[in-house]
Design a protein around this motif. Structure first.
Motif, PDB file in Angstrom:
ATOM      1  N   LEU A 122      10.014  -4.564  -1.301  1.00 52.20           N
ATOM      2  CA  LEU A 122       9.302  -5.844  -1.346  1.00 52.20           C
ATOM      3  C   LEU A 122       9.704  -6.735  -0.168  1.00 52.20           C
ATOM      4  CD1 LEU A 122       7.435  -7.596  -3.264  1.00 52.20           C
ATOM      5  CD2 LEU A 122       9.545  -8.591  -4.129  1.00 52.20           C
ATOM      6  N   ILE A 123      11.015  -6.813   0.068  1.00 49.10           N
ATOM      7  CA  ILE A 123      11.536  -7.656   1.154  1.00 49.10           C
ATOM      8  C   ILE A 123      11.037  -7.152   2.507  1.00 49.10           C
ATOM      9  CG2 ILE A 123      13.662  -8.368   2.362  1.00 49.10           C
ATOM     10  CD1 ILE A 123      15.045  -7.926  -0.507  1.00 49.10           C
ATOM     11  N   MET A 124      11.173  -5.843   2.727  1.00 47.23           N
ATOM     12  CA  MET A 124      10.886  -5.304   4.058  1.00 47.23           C
ATOM     13  C   MET A 124       9.399  -5.151   4.359  1.00 47.23           C
ATOM     14  SD  MET A 124      13.854  -2.631   5.061  1.00 47.23           S
ATOM     15  CE  MET A 124      13.684  -1.507   3.717  1.00 47.23           C
ATOM     16  N   THR A 125       8.555  -5.167   3.343  1.00 47.64           N
ATOM     17  CA  THR A 125       7.115  -5.048   3.587  1.00 47.64           C
ATOM     18  C   THR A 125       6.512  -6.378   4.044  1.00 47.64           C
ATOM     19  OG1 THR A 125       6.919  -3.313   1.924  1.00 47.64           O
ATOM     20  CG2 THR A 125       4.885  -4.414   2.562  1.00 47.64           C
ATOM     21  N   HIS A 126       6.919  -7.480   3.421  1.00 49.00           N
ATOM     22  CA  HIS A 126       6.209  -8.742   3.626  1.00 49.00           C
ATOM     23  C   HIS A 126       6.960  -9.834   4.390  1.00 49.00           C
ATOM     24  CE1 HIS A 126       3.253  -7.178   0.911  1.00 49.00           C
ATOM     25  NE2 HIS A 126       4.077  -7.161  -0.124  1.00 49.00           N
ATOM     26  N   PRO A 135       0.843  -1.202   0.000  1.00 52.43           N
ATOM     27  CA  PRO A 135       0.000   0.000   0.000  1.00 52.43           C
ATOM     28  C   PRO A 135       0.873   1.244   0.000  1.00 52.43           C
ATOM     29  CG  PRO A 135       0.069  -0.972   2.190  1.00 52.43           C
ATOM     30  CD  PRO A 135       0.840  -1.897   1.298  1.00 52.43           C
ATOM     31  N   VAL A 136       0.517   2.232  -0.799  1.00 51.49           N
ATOM     32  CA  VAL A 136       1.329   3.450  -0.863  1.00 51.49           C
ATOM     33  C   VAL A 136       0.458   4.691  -0.699  1.00 51.49           C
ATOM     34  CG1 VAL A 136       3.174   2.469  -2.288  1.00 51.49           C
ATOM     35  CG2 VAL A 136       1.183   3.509  -3.406  1.00 51.49           C
ATOM     36  N   ILE A 137       1.107   5.771  -0.271  1.00 54.25           N
ATOM     37  CA  ILE A 137       0.429   7.065  -0.171  1.00 54.25           C
ATOM     38  C   ILE A 137       0.985   7.945  -1.287  1.00 54.25           C
ATOM     39  CG2 ILE A 137       0.147   9.141   1.233  1.00 54.25           C
ATOM     40  CD1 ILE A 137       0.324   7.223   3.699  1.00 54.25           C
ATOM     41  N   LYS A 138       0.061   8.486  -2.104  1.00 55.81           N
ATOM     42  CA  LYS A 138       0.467   9.363  -3.199  1.00 55.81           C
ATOM     43  C   LYS A 138       0.465  10.807  -2.713  1.00 55.81           C
ATOM     44  CE  LYS A 138      -2.759   7.649  -6.093  1.00 55.81           C
ATOM     45  NZ  LYS A 138      -3.495   7.394  -7.354  1.00 55.81           N
ATOM     46  N   ARG A 184       3.085 -20.176   2.251  1.00 50.71           N
ATOM     47  CA  ARG A 184       4.231 -19.450   2.812  1.00 50.71           C
ATOM     48  C   ARG A 184       3.790 -18.269   3.669  1.00 50.71           C
ATOM     49  NH1 ARG A 184       7.045 -17.460   5.472  1.00 50.71           N
ATOM     50  NH2 ARG A 184       9.199 -16.769   5.281  1.00 50.71           N
ATOM     51  N   ASP A 185       2.699 -17.605   3.293  1.00 50.80           N
ATOM     52  CA  ASP A 185       2.316 -16.387   4.024  1.00 50.80           C
ATOM     53  C   ASP A 185       1.834 -16.673   5.452  1.00 50.80           C
ATOM     54  OD1 ASP A 185      -0.004 -17.595   3.033  1.00 50.80           O
ATOM     55  OD2 ASP A 185      -1.035 -15.695   2.647  1.00 50.80           O
ATOM     56  N   THR A 186       1.052 -17.732   5.617  1.00 54.12           N
ATOM     57  CA  THR A 186       0.498 -18.034   6.952  1.00 54.12           C
ATOM     58  C   THR A 186       1.214 -19.200   7.629  1.00 54.12           C
ATOM     59  OG1 THR A 186      -1.123 -19.507   5.919  1.00 54.12           O
ATOM     60  CG2 THR A 186      -1.821 -17.241   6.311  1.00 54.12           C
ATOM     61  N   LEU A 187       2.098 -19.894   6.883  1.00 55.36           N
ATOM     62  CA  LEU A 187       2.829 -21.081   7.375  1.00 55.36           C
ATOM     63  C   LEU A 187       1.885 -22.208   7.802  1.00 55.36           C
ATOM     64  CD1 LEU A 187       5.587 -19.209   9.436  1.00 55.36           C
ATOM     65  CD2 LEU A 187       5.874 -20.287   7.204  1.00 55.36           C
ATOM     66  N   THR A 188       0.681 -22.228   7.213  1.00 58.17           N
ATOM     67  CA  THR A 188      -0.288 -23.292   7.534  1.00 58.17           C
ATOM     68  C   THR A 188      -0.174 -24.416   6.514  1.00 58.17           C
ATOM     69  OG1 THR A 188      -1.937 -22.035   6.277  1.00 58.17           O
ATOM     70  CG2 THR A 188      -1.966 -21.778   8.668  1.00 58.17           C
ATOM     71  N   PHE A 208      -1.505  -7.837   0.801  1.00 57.63           N
ATOM     72  CA  PHE A 208      -1.787  -6.403   0.691  1.00 57.63           C
ATOM     73  C   PHE A 208      -2.561  -5.911   1.915  1.00 57.63           C
ATOM     74  CE2 PHE A 208      -4.610  -2.884  -0.432  1.00 57.63           C
ATOM     75  CZ  PHE A 208      -3.685  -1.951  -0.867  1.00 57.63           C
ATOM     76  N   ASN A 209      -3.598  -6.667   2.298  1.00 56.97           N
ATOM     77  CA  ASN A 209      -4.430  -6.265   3.437  1.00 56.97           C
ATOM     78  C   ASN A 209      -3.615  -6.166   4.724  1.00 56.97           C
ATOM     79  OD1 ASN A 209      -6.557  -6.284   1.675  1.00 56.97           O
ATOM     80  ND2 ASN A 209      -7.469  -8.184   2.427  1.00 56.97           N
ATOM     81  N   LYS A 210      -2.738  -7.160   4.918  1.00 61.41           N
ATOM     82  CA  LYS A 210      -1.903  -7.183   6.126  1.00 61.41           C
ATOM     83  C   LYS A 210      -0.991  -5.953   6.174  1.00 61.41           C
ATOM     84  CE  LYS A 210       1.440 -10.113   8.568  1.00 61.41           C
ATOM     85  NZ  LYS A 210       2.347 -11.273   8.441  1.00 61.41           N
ATOM     86  N   ALA A 211      -0.373  -5.650   5.036  1.00 65.53           N
ATOM     87  CA  ALA A 211       0.524  -4.485   4.960  1.00 65.53           C
ATOM     88  C   ALA A 211      -0.252  -3.177   5.133  1.00 65.53           C
ATOM     89  CB  ALA A 211       1.281  -4.486   3.637  1.00 65.53           C
TER      90      ALA A 211
END
Length: 492
Positions: free
Chosen positions: A282-286, A206-209, A379-383, A408-411
């Motif tokens: 990308l790395i630091m967001t997710h 998500p970004v702020i313009k 990979r995202d939830t490790l389930t 996206f929602n999590k970020a």
């Protein structure tokens, strides 16, 4: 696999540096301040490139390539731009080496081979491109000129970090020429919107313009628009910029056109760019303490299939199922890797693909063959869950969209919970110390106040957001009148 990563809570900076190297994205090189982007890291950059390139071409832009070297007299033609980059320039002064007479087998610069004029290694290409446009533009029929270049640039850095700040980096730079001011403003805004769409839809960031303050503007620009993202440590990262250059470069390089009315006028200009810095975003967001987490839209491998077996007979049976699954998934446009190497055990492979952020892992063993199931790990939830074999393709296909949106929602939730409005400087400092993130505060509009806040807190104005209502108030530092809030943050 070696020891686990340092956790984010322990040392965020160390976690990032280790992750980039251990996930095989990039490494430091023999050249100080320069990096080697490894195949896996480059594959992610290629996916970014391909998507952005498609978006540029859909909006009428074409790719071209301009020289790496800029003669010094061209570089200094637009004063503000030259001044802004002067301290970061690498400069070529000679064109030949010769054998060292005092040290056989070694080389020295040949003093006889001094260039008549020094060449600047491009830190950005406005100068060389606008000097070229002078020959391309004569009439309103030649406009608009919509050119993009994929290239490397060099900005000499003393303190470097892989992807975030290196002396040489890869990027794209767009340079456009227009007949009217409004067309150029529209172009600059359109490209900022394209960057925002790319960041949100493909990177799941998500970004702020917004627009930059005069202090933070690109050297030589009249307006700089930007997209700002928030990393998991509460620091902001500028993820893309688009500049309205007015007629500054057109006047510096005498780029004029005959208008429909027959008048000779200077063109209006924009430039815009994003770089391999996006990899850092990308790395630091997710990502998490187990390694990289990639949104499916940018993952070079979206699904990995790992066989668990004893003996060649079992492998053969599992491979038959795995290869069919891989073919069915590829038919849906999903990229798949079947890792049947016998040089590594399944446990090692699981750890490796988790570290590299592959979105979905499928494991098939002898019991799965009997039951007609496949083990699916996200990979995202490790389930993990067991899925009937004939429902795997449908399930994975749906997961690609679901995981993209979920990341996206999590970020976005993290970002939104880290935008704090403050009305006093004490509150401002308290939020910076205890919470971090974006601080929405009134500012009196002066560079003096902006600089003072930066000196006192290390926080800068990241942007003046577009989608913000005018709201009168008092500057957080000076108490002077202010017409709207701006976003402050510590930043990369």
């Amino acid at each position: 696999m070696g020891k686990k990563l340092t956790t984010r809570a322990e040392d965020y900076s160390k976690w990032y540096n280790e992750l980039v190297v251990k996930a095989d994205l990039a490494e430091n090189s023999a050249v100080r301040g320069c990096m080697v982007i490894k195949p896996y890291g480059y594959a992610i950059w290629e996916k970014m490139q391909a998507e952005l390139d498609r978006m540029f071409k859909e909006t009428g832009h074409q790719n071209a390539y301009f020289p790496l070297f800029v003669p010094k007299n061209l570089f200094e033609a637009e004063e503000k731009n030259a001044e802004g980059f002067a301290k970061e320039c690498a400069v070529v002064t000679h064109y030949r080496l010769k054998n060292n007479p005092d040290d056989p087998g070694k080389l020295v610069v040949d003093p006889e081979a001094k260039l008549e004029e020094e060449l600047v290694v491009r830190p950005t290409s406005e100068a060389i491109i606008w000097n070229t446009y002078k020959n391309w533009v004569q009439s309103y029929r030649d406009l608009p000129l919509l050119i993009n270049q994929w290239a490397n640039v060099v900005r000499w850095e003393m303190r470097t970090r892989l992807f975030l700040r290196t002396a040489e980096f890869l990027w794209q730079e767009g340079h456009t020429a227009h007949a009217t001011k409004q067309e150029a403003l529209d172009e600059a805004m359109q490209m900022n919107d394209i960057y925002a769409t790319f960041a949100e839809d493909f990177m799941a960031i998500p970004v702020i313009k917004g627009s930059k303050t005069e202090n933070e503007r690109f050297a030589g620009a009249e307006e700089t628009y930007c997209i700002e993202a928030l990393m998991q440590d509460g620091k902001a990262l500028q993820a893309g910029t688009s500049h309205f250059l007015g007629q500054n470069f057109a006047k510096a390089f005498d780029v004029k056109f005959a208008s429909k009315e027959g008048n000779l006028e200077h063109v209006w200009a924009t430039s815009w760019g994003v770089s391999t810095r996006l990899m850092g975003a990308l790395i630091m967001t997710h990502s998490d303490d187990n390694g990289l987490v990639l949104p499916p839209n940018l993952a070079p491998v979206q699904v990995v299939i790992v066989p668990i077996y004893k003996g060649d007979d079992q492998l053969e049976q599992i491979s038959e199922v795995a290869n069919q699954l891989a073919a069915d998934l590829r038919a849906k446009g999903i990229s798949v890797k079947y890792d049947d190497r016998d040089t590594q055990k399944p446990g090692w492979k699981f750890a490796q693909y988790e570290l590299q952020g592959v979105p979905v892992r499928l494991a098939i063993g002898p019991k799965d063959l009997e039951k007609g199931t496949v083990e699916l790990a996200r990979r995202d939830t490790l389930t993990k869950e067991f899925v009937e074999r004939d429902k795997v393709v449908e399930k994975v296909d749906a997961l690609m969209t679901e995981m993209q949106q979920s990341l996206f929602n999590k970020a976005r939730d993290y970002r939104d919970s880290h935008i704090t409005s403050v009305d006093s400087f004490d509150e401002f400092k308290k939020v910076l110390k205890e919470k971090n993130g974006f601080i929405s505060a009134h500012w009196d509009g002066t560079s003096e106040t902006e600089n003072k806040i930066k000196d006192l807190t290390k926080a800068t104005i990241r942007c003046i957001p577009f989608n913000q209502e005018q709201e009168s108030g008092s500057c957080v530092l000076t108490g002077k009148p202010s017409s709207q809030r701006v976003l402050f943050a510590k930043a990369y």
